[in-house]
Design an enzyme around this catalytic site. Sequence first.
Site, PDB file in Angstrom:
ATOM      1  N   VAL A   8       9.414  -6.036   2.167  1.00 15.69           N
ATOM      2  CA  VAL A   8       9.280  -4.866   1.297  1.00 15.69           C
ATOM      3  C   VAL A   8       9.297  -5.385  -0.129  1.00 15.69           C
ATOM      4  CG1 VAL A   8      10.307  -3.183   2.868  1.00 15.69           C
ATOM      5  CG2 VAL A   8      11.766  -4.435   1.285  1.00 15.69           C
ATOM      6  N   SER A   9       8.687  -4.644  -1.037  1.00 16.25           N
ATOM      7  CA  SER A   9       8.668  -5.062  -2.442  1.00 16.25           C
ATOM      8  C   SER A   9      10.039  -4.881  -3.055  1.00 16.25           C
ATOM      9  CB  SER A   9       7.631  -4.258  -3.218  1.00 16.25           C
ATOM     10  OG  SER A   9       6.348  -4.586  -2.762  1.00 16.25           O
ATOM     11  N   LYS A  10      10.448  -5.847  -3.838  1.00 18.18           N
ATOM     12  CA  LYS A  10      11.757  -5.800  -4.473  1.00 18.18           C
ATOM     13  C   LYS A  10      11.781  -4.689  -5.515  1.00 18.18           C
ATOM     14  CE  LYS A  10      15.183  -8.901  -6.357  1.00 18.18           C
ATOM     15  NZ  LYS A  10      15.500 -10.260  -6.689  1.00 18.18           N
TER      16      LYS A  10
END
Length: 193
Positions: A8-10
């Site tokens: 997942v994108s930070k």
Amino acid sequence: MLIGYARVSKGDDQSDALQLRALKEAGCDRIFTEAMSGGRWDRPELHRLIDQLRPGDVVMVWKLDRLSRSLKDLLHLIDRITRAEAGFRSLTEAIETTSPAGRMLMHMIGSFAEFERAMIQERTTAGLASARAEGRIGGRRKKLDAAKRREIAESVLSGRKTGAEMARVYDVSPPTVSRIVAEYQTALTAGGS
């Protein structure tokens, strides 16, 4: 061994729960998870996964964009997986490299990517040639006009100022001053011959 990779994108409020569930249901024995942008190369968990691959392993992702956002990077990663004699499978897109048909599809995707790169390069070259024909030259504008460049060169060559002093006065680097002085000397020599 089936090895999963979930990302997942930070900074987003994303959850990897859906990915983890899908990878577990697909039979993954081990799952590497990460919270980083898919456009970054410095993803430690992804590199750990690739470094630990053994012949016969299969890397699984929920969707292709979990592995990479760039087609070029995706193909590079799949090539690294293939060189480890492992396979790759994307659950959502039903793309895999474990069968002859799957490998053929990946080669076709790679061919399209190569074609796209060639077309972009061709358009860029044509655009630059057109701009040059119209008298426009690319690149960053010079910070110093001709008068300032002449003043720098003459000040340094006459000994009134050092190159370092002129670099500070005009807020440029010392190598830039050296280059300006060398160009000025070359012009004087060519003009005097």
